[in-house]
Design an enzyme around this catalytic site. Sequence first.
Site: not given
Ligand code: NI
Length: 184
Positions: A46, A107-108, A150, A153
């Site tokens: 995501g 989370c990236l 997502e 964010h």
């Molecule tokens: Ni994230």
Amino acid sequence: MIYPILRMGDPRLLRVSRPIEKFNTPELHALVKDMFETMHAANGAGLAAPQIGVDLRLVIFGHGPTASVESSPNTRYPDADAVPETVLINPVLTSLSDEQEDGWEGCLSVPGLRGMVPRTSKLRYTGFDQHGNAIDRIAEGFHARVVQHECDHLDGILYPMRVVDFSRFGFTDELFPGQVIADD
Ligand code: NI
């Protein structure tokens, strides 16, 4: 084009993003393409536009055969494959459950860490794809978790802000020793 992914601490991750007003434009199609390239390069499941510094209400999620899962070690979520590849713009989420479910998230923008986050177990999400087609779906379990993660964010919320029990927040390789888990 693969974008660098902003990391927690960058103030751009804390903004409330703006709605998209024009669909089916070359700029929007290019942004969606770049977001998929960026998500796939990072092996995520995501990505939200704010994570690449774009303050628009646009998220993508779902994954092809090579990607792993941004929001959890996918070995713990055998239904992770059920998340359809989706472009979701100007999303509206409505909880359909009084129940909250605990689940591990990563989370990236928070690389190397995992935390246990309570989320609504079932929800409805509506919005639009990049062509302006309406999306209206019911999601449960991991699918519902990814959507909530997502879409958070877009309001400047990162999953550590949702962690309740900080004894279940830590480095992935300490929490899950010996397991091969994506480095998101
Ligand atoms: Ni994230």
